[in-house]
Design an enzyme around this catalytic site. Structure first.
Site, short mmCIF file in Angstrom:
data_model
loop_
_atom_site.label_atom_id
_atom_site.label_comp_id
_atom_site.label_asym_id
_atom_site.label_seq_id
_atom_site.Cartn_x
_atom_site.Cartn_y
_atom_site.Cartn_z
N SER A 144 0.95 -1.26 -0.21
CA SER A 144 -0.03 0.13 -0.02
C SER A 144 1.06 1.15 0.00
O SER A 144 2.32 1.26 0.75
CB SER A 144 -0.87 -0.05 1.11
OG SER A 144 -1.56 1.32 1.60
N TYR A 157 -1.40 -0.20 10.31
CA TYR A 157 -1.46 -0.41 9.05
C TYR A 157 -0.31 -0.23 8.32
O TYR A 157 0.22 -1.12 7.47
CB TYR A 157 -2.59 0.07 8.43
CG TYR A 157 -3.15 -0.32 6.88
CD1 TYR A 157 -3.66 -1.38 6.72
CD2 TYR A 157 -2.95 0.63 5.78
CE1 TYR A 157 -3.95 -1.90 5.32
CE2 TYR A 157 -3.05 0.25 4.40
CZ TYR A 157 -3.79 -0.80 4.29
OH TYR A 157 -4.11 -1.23 3.04
#
Ligand code: NAP
Length: 244
Positions: A144, A157
């Site tokens: 990501s 995350y």
């Protein structure tokens, strides 16, 4: 030359929807047989498998929590029995629990690291023996923009995806001599359930003026699979949002 994956077996984790489903279909269209992993959404996984079969390829759906070591072992064995040994592994399954610093719990942190990061270790270890025996393999990890940028999900995350990119380089350097490449794709703001269901993200933030599509991520995955010389890299894609 279009990529020809005829005779290759691909395992895509988290392939019941979103980015994983698009990657599964793109791999099938290139000729691969597909193991469609999912956690809860069996009907959606079956629909993806049916779409794969409609392309003329073989498909199997496999329920498994990729953060669970025994489940991963059983998943890979099931794939081998039904389709054959895994040639292409796409570590795509992931969660994005949106948390602020003050409401991020230890359980949230542990779950995120287990699902987004430990799973990559477990799945990679499980498929490597056959890849090494055949001196060919392709592993693509779906990271990501949050691995290097701020992102909107939370520090847990960020850490999980940064760790994934570390695993990518660690495996890549150790496997290159055996014909196995390991790369990552780092998308930002792809229009899937993950973005629709929580992230207060606006397409207006993106210089291109829209969210990315799961099919655009799949296109980059196929590019990496087709290239034997590129390994240990992260390809970012964000519609001009970030260049790191
Ligand atoms: P999504 O639409 O929420 O789909 C998540 C997929 O992962 C589903 O197939 C889900 O299975 C599966 N999954 C979740 N936990 C699992 C577990 N423990 N074991 C097995 N499967 C599990 O997500 P997405 O947007 O397509 O994201 C896919 C990947 O791209 C993730 O790693 C995410 O972090 C990454 N990513 C997404 C974006 C974005 O903007 N969308 C941006 C950057 C990176 P069920 O359907 O059975 O629940």
């Amino acid at each position: 030359m279009p990529l020809n994956l005829t005779g290759r077996i691909a395992l895509v984790t988290g392939a019941s929807r979103g980015i994983g489903a698009a990657i599964a279909l793109a791999l099938a269209e290139a000729g691969a047989d597909i193991a469609v992993n999912y956690q809860n959404k069996a009907a959606q996984a079956e629909a993806v498998a049916a779409a794969v079969i409609a392309t003329g390829r073989r498909a199997v759906t496999i329920q498994a929590d990729v953060s669970d070591s025994a489940a991963v072992t059983a998943m890979v064995r099931h794939c081998e029995e039904k389709l054959g040994p895994v040639d292409i592994l796409i570590n795509n399954a992931g969660i994005g629990l949106i948390r602020g610093i003050d409401d991020l719990t230890e359980a949230d942190f542990d779950t995120t690291i287990a699902v987004n990061l430990k799973s990559v270790f477990l799945c990679t270890q499980a498929v490597l023996p056959h890849m090494r025996a055949r001196n060919w393999g392709r592993i693509v990890n779906i990271s990501s923009g949050a691995a290097r940028g701020a992102g909107g999900v939370g520090p847990h995350y960020n850490a999980s995806k940064a760790g994934m990119e570390g695993l990518t380089r660690g495996y890549a350097s150790r496997l290159v001599k055996q014909g196995i490449t390991v790369n990552a794709v780092a998308p930002s703001l792809i229009e899937t359930d993950m973005v629709r269901s929580g992230l207060a993200a606006s397409a207006a933030r993106i210089p291109l003026g829209r969210f990315g599509t799961a099919e655009e991520v799949a296109q980059v995955v196929l590019m990496l699979i087709g290239n034997a010389y590129m390994t240990g890299q992260t390809v970012a894609m964000s519609g001009g949002l970030a260049f790191n």
